[in-house]
Design a protein around this motif. Structure first.
Motif, PDB file in Angstrom:
ATOM      1  N   ALA A   1       1.060   5.170 -16.122  1.00  0.00           N
ATOM      2  CA  ALA A   1       2.349   4.645 -15.646  1.00  0.00           C
ATOM      3  C   ALA A   1       2.909   5.490 -14.501  1.00  0.00           C
ATOM      4  CB  ALA A   1       3.344   4.590 -16.795  1.00  0.00           C
ATOM      5  N   SER A   2       2.759   6.809 -14.577  1.00  0.00           N
ATOM      6  CA  SER A   2       3.289   7.682 -13.519  1.00  0.00           C
ATOM      7  C   SER A   2       2.578   7.435 -12.193  1.00  0.00           C
ATOM      8  CB  SER A   2       3.120   9.154 -13.902  1.00  0.00           C
ATOM      9  OG  SER A   2       3.832   9.432 -15.068  1.00  0.00           O
ATOM     10  N   LEU A   3       1.266   7.175 -12.260  1.00  0.00           N
ATOM     11  CA  LEU A   3       0.501   6.884 -11.043  1.00  0.00           C
ATOM     12  C   LEU A   3       0.949   5.557 -10.423  1.00  0.00           C
ATOM     13  CD1 LEU A   3      -3.282   7.740 -11.414  1.00  0.00           C
ATOM     14  CD2 LEU A   3      -1.765   8.320  -9.562  1.00  0.00           C
ATOM     15  N   ALA A   4       1.174   4.560 -11.289  1.00  0.00           N
ATOM     16  CA  ALA A   4       1.638   3.253 -10.799  1.00  0.00           C
ATOM     17  C   ALA A   4       2.998   3.409 -10.123  1.00  0.00           C
ATOM     18  CB  ALA A   4       1.730   2.263 -11.951  1.00  0.00           C
ATOM     19  N   PHE A   5       3.887   4.204 -10.717  1.00  0.00           N
ATOM     20  CA  PHE A   5       5.214   4.426 -10.143  1.00  0.00           C
ATOM     21  C   PHE A   5       5.107   5.194  -8.828  1.00  0.00           C
ATOM     22  CE2 PHE A   5       9.280   6.830  -9.955  1.00  0.00           C
ATOM     23  CZ  PHE A   5      10.129   5.744  -9.862  1.00  0.00           C
ATOM     24  N   PHE A   6       4.227   6.171  -8.769  1.00  0.00           N
ATOM     25  CA  PHE A   6       3.990   6.956  -7.550  1.00  0.00           C
ATOM     26  C   PHE A   6       3.537   6.040  -6.409  1.00  0.00           C
ATOM     27  CE2 PHE A   6       0.923  10.289  -5.593  1.00  0.00           C
ATOM     28  CZ  PHE A   6       1.847  10.598  -4.603  1.00  0.00           C
ATOM     29  N   HIS A   7       2.578   5.141  -6.714  1.00  0.00           N
ATOM     30  CA  HIS A   7       2.100   4.224  -5.669  1.00  0.00           C
ATOM     31  C   HIS A   7       3.178   3.219  -5.290  1.00  0.00           C
ATOM     32  CE1 HIS A   7      -0.716   2.295  -3.072  1.00  0.00           C
ATOM     33  NE2 HIS A   7      -0.650   1.150  -3.725  1.00  0.00           N
ATOM     34  N   LEU A   8       3.995   2.822  -6.264  1.00  0.00           N
ATOM     35  CA  LEU A   8       5.102   1.892  -5.986  1.00  0.00           C
ATOM     36  C   LEU A   8       6.046   2.474  -4.929  1.00  0.00           C
ATOM     37  CD1 LEU A   8       6.943  -0.040  -8.781  1.00  0.00           C
ATOM     38  CD2 LEU A   8       8.236   0.908  -6.911  1.00  0.00           C
ATOM     39  N   LEU A   9       6.367   3.765  -5.067  1.00  0.00           N
ATOM     40  CA  LEU A   9       7.301   4.402  -4.126  1.00  0.00           C
ATOM     41  C   LEU A   9       6.665   4.626  -2.756  1.00  0.00           C
ATOM     42  CD1 LEU A   9       9.148   7.050  -6.336  1.00  0.00           C
ATOM     43  CD2 LEU A   9       9.867   4.757  -5.753  1.00  0.00           C
ATOM     44  N   THR A  10       5.433   5.123  -2.724  1.00  0.00           N
ATOM     45  CA  THR A  10       4.797   5.367  -1.415  1.00  0.00           C
ATOM     46  C   THR A  10       4.556   4.045  -0.686  1.00  0.00           C
ATOM     47  OG1 THR A  10       2.636   5.404  -2.489  1.00  0.00           O
ATOM     48  CG2 THR A  10       3.662   7.521  -2.069  1.00  0.00           C
ATOM     49  N   HIS A  11       4.146   3.020  -1.448  1.00  0.00           N
ATOM     50  CA  HIS A  11       3.903   1.699  -0.852  1.00  0.00           C
ATOM     51  C   HIS A  11       5.188   1.129  -0.259  1.00  0.00           C
ATOM     52  CE1 HIS A  11       3.975  -2.768  -1.396  1.00  0.00           C
ATOM     53  NE2 HIS A  11       2.920  -2.651  -0.643  1.00  0.00           N
ATOM     54  N   ALA A  12       6.314   1.360  -0.945  1.00  0.00           N
ATOM     55  CA  ALA A  12       7.604   0.848  -0.454  1.00  0.00           C
ATOM     56  C   ALA A  12       7.908   1.391   0.941  1.00  0.00           C
ATOM     57  CB  ALA A  12       8.716   1.235  -1.422  1.00  0.00           C
ATOM     58  N   LEU A  13       7.586   2.647   1.178  1.00  0.00           N
ATOM     59  CA  LEU A  13       7.908   3.276   2.469  1.00  0.00           C
ATOM     60  C   LEU A  13       7.128   2.646   3.620  1.00  0.00           C
ATOM     61  CD1 LEU A  13       7.990   6.995   1.302  1.00  0.00           C
ATOM     62  CD2 LEU A  13       9.956   5.617   1.986  1.00  0.00           C
ATOM     63  N   PHE A  14       5.788   2.619   3.486  1.00  0.00           N
ATOM     64  CA  PHE A  14       5.034   2.127   4.646  1.00  0.00           C
ATOM     65  C   PHE A  14       5.057   0.608   4.766  1.00  0.00           C
ATOM     66  CE2 PHE A  14       1.595   3.092   1.476  1.00  0.00           C
ATOM     67  CZ  PHE A  14       1.074   1.818   1.311  1.00  0.00           C
ATOM     68  N   LYS A  15       5.271  -0.105   3.645  1.00  0.00           N
ATOM     69  CA  LYS A  15       5.315  -1.566   3.733  1.00  0.00           C
ATOM     70  C   LYS A  15       6.605  -2.043   4.392  1.00  0.00           C
ATOM     71  CE  LYS A  15       2.482  -3.633   2.958  1.00  0.00           C
ATOM     72  NZ  LYS A  15       1.836  -4.236   1.830  1.00  0.00           N
TER      73      LYS A  15
END
Length: 577
Positions: free
Chosen positions: A295-309
């Motif tokens: 779950a922590s990895l999914a949340f980490f990717h959710l936040l980084t993805h939000a920035l560049f997307k």
């Protein structure tokens, strides 16, 4: 217009300030391992009380910080992008309502208050998708609203089932649900609700259709708000999903969504739809890694993805703005000489999406792929993960090739320029975070370094797949249009892969023909037919008839009164005898 500009600046300032304070609190909470649970009693009548609950932990605070940072820059960007719109203040208020709904969803540990934010997102997204009032927007808005209603119904059913536990604060019951038979039912309902909101197969068709909204809305919706709501809900319910056995189903669905969206983006020519399909692919990645229990990895990717997307959409908006609202990448070309600053932002965000080392996307994607390589996983899911990663680089390089190289294909006398400084400032604010955000987040979320020990070939597999995907994307882009083109020779396969496996057709026709037709006839037959005939209309007609007869008695002449009086006297005499 001045009032609108001041509203933009005021919203930007407030959101930026709140974002900064939320980020600082989030860092403090994660360092102190602190959770604050607030119960606010709104109303108390006899023994019944209406209580609003809020959950503040590092996850909710960090997510709120990122959502408000992105929305602040999107609103600032909108001040110039939507400059010609006379109703820009209405647009800003709608965006703020959207952000407020997301805040409700993030800080709610209670299914009822989650539904407030969940439905708020659905309603405001409909208003924003139909913002440009034309037939295409109306159709897209209806598809978005109806798809999301399925998830709303699932959440309502989960709320009804939660009555078995005595409260709707699901956060208390996640542990005890493990031993309950109801656990499977609630997990199925929550997973289906999340699948509709995060557009997983078979509910994927609404996400590219929602591109009918203005580009600043797309930047907000597809980065950190609407589509990530389902992923966030599943992160909160993660323990329940793993223990109920729904994780295997979710892993398959997430992998297939990632694969389908990656293939579809390679056949698409609409700039915004390519980026939308890339969002869908990344959502599939988040869902599948979440299903594996990280779950922590999914949340980490959710936040980084939000920035560049968000940055990618804002760059796309700047390009579309300059190209007189043309979105076809075949009309673009040589943008790097005409729009150098926009191109820099565009390429940085594209490289972050591909997982270029030391940009934001690299830290989360590389870690996810290494954890997948380390995990006990079947061959099919392993193939989906790595092949989809290759497809991501493939369509990203194809997009860059079409838009950045060659000759400009639109018009000889063109208006391209990088003079929109308000839009550029908004983009540069996200550019900084797209470069350094991944490293900062990895230090905050994973303070001790993650050590993944793998053989050399598995360690290099992510890099090899990315390079091969990039080369294939470059080679495919160089084909010229002629009858010898591969896509013409395999036309049916191309149509199938390029139309998201026929999902838009299935979604629209299946909704259009049977359910709406059935609903219309049920409305006419029951609600406006027999139900009215024996319900409201019958009562109304009876009351009218009685009123008219009473009126007739009262308005008649003296004979009627005398006759009534004599009858009453006769009755009384008979009774007394």
């Amino acid at each position: 217009m001045l009032w609108s500009l001041s509203l933009c600046l005021l919203s930007f300032s407030l959101l930026m300030l709140t974002s900064l304070s939320s980020l600082l609190f989030g860092i403090y909470f994660i360092m102190s391992d602190l959770v604050i649970f607030i119960e606010w009693e709104i109303l108390h009548i006899n023994s019944s009380s209406v209580v609003m609950t809020f959950l503040f932990d590092w996850m909710s605070l960090m997510f709120m910080a990122f959502v408000m940072y992105i929305s602040a820059l999107v609103i600032y960007y909108s001040a110039e992008y939507m400059h010609g719109d006379f109703n820009i203040n209405r647009f800003i208020i709608l965006v703020l309502m959207f952000v407020l709904s997301m805040m409700f969803l993030i800080i709610s540990p209670n299914l009822i208050s989650i539904l407030l934010g969940w439905d708020g997102l659905g309603l405001v997204s409909y208003c924003l998708v139909i913002y440009y009032q034309n037939v295409k927007s109306y159709n897209a808005g209806m598809l978005t609203a109806l798809s999301n209603r399925i998830g709303d119904v699932m959440l309502l059913m989960a709320i009804a089932w939660m009555l078995n536990f005595g409260s709707w604060n699901y956060i208390y019951y996640l542990e005890c649900m493990k031993s309950e038979k109801e656990m499977l039912i609630i997990s199925i309902l929550v997973v289906l609700a999340a699948m509709t909101k995060s557009a997983q197969i078979p509910f994927s068709s609404w996400l590219p259709a929602a591109m009918a909204a203005p580009t600043p809305v797309s930047a907000l919706v597809h980065s950190s708000t609407l589509v990530t709501a389902g992923v966030y809900l599943l992160i909160r319910f993660n323990n329940l999903i793993i223990n109920s056995g729904m994780d295997k189903f979710l892993l398959l669905i997430g992998g297939l969504t990632m694969f389908m969206a990656g293939l579809g983006a390679n056949f698409e020519f609409d700039l915004k739809k390519i980026i939308a399909l890339s969002t869908l692919s990344q959502l599939g990645l988040m869902m599948s890694i979440l299903a594996m229990g990280f779950a922590s990895l999914a949340f980490f990717h959710l936040l980084t993805h939000a920035l560049f997307k968000a940055l990618l959409f804002m760059c796309a908006g700047a390009v579309i703005h300059n190209m007189k609202n043309s979105q076809d990448i075949r009309f673009m070309g040589n943008l790097c000489t005409e729009l150098p600053l926009t191109t820099i932002c565009f390429n940085v965000s594209n490289l972050a999406l591909c997982g270029m080392p030391f940009l934001a996307g690299f830290y989360s994607k590389d870690l996810i792929l290494e954890v997948v390589s380390l995990s006990y996983l079947n061959m099919f899911s392993f193939f989906l993960y790595f092949f989809s990663t290759g497809l991501t680089v493939c369509y990203s390089l194809r997009l860059s090739y079409y838009s950045m190289t060659g000759e400009f294909n639109f018009m000889s006398f063109h208006p391209l320029s990088d003079e929109g400084w308000v839009m550029l400032t908004g983009m540069l604010g996200l550019l900084i975070m797209a470069v350094i955000g991944g490293a900062l987040l990895s230090w905050i979320i994973f303070p001790s370094p993650v050590m993944v020990c793998l053989p050399g070939e598995l360690k290099m597999l992510a890099l090899i797949v990315s390079v091969v995907g990039g080369l294939i994307g470059y080679e495919l882009s160089k084909f010229y249009i002629s009858y010898n083109l591969l896509s013409f020779k395999t036309y049916l396969v191309t149509v199938f892969l390029g139309s998201m496996w026929f999902m838009p057709f299935l979604s629209t026709y299946s909704v259009n023909k049977l359910p709406l037709w059935l609903g219309y006839h049920m409305l006419k037959t029951f609600d406006q037919g027999w139900s009215e005939e024996f319900g409201g209309q019958m009562i109304y007609n009876q009351v009218v008839d009685y009123s008219q007869s009473v009126q007739w008695w009262q308005n008649n002449n003296l004979k009627m009164y005398l006759l009534s009086f004599i009858l009453w006297v006769v009755v009384l005499v008979l009774l007394m005898m």
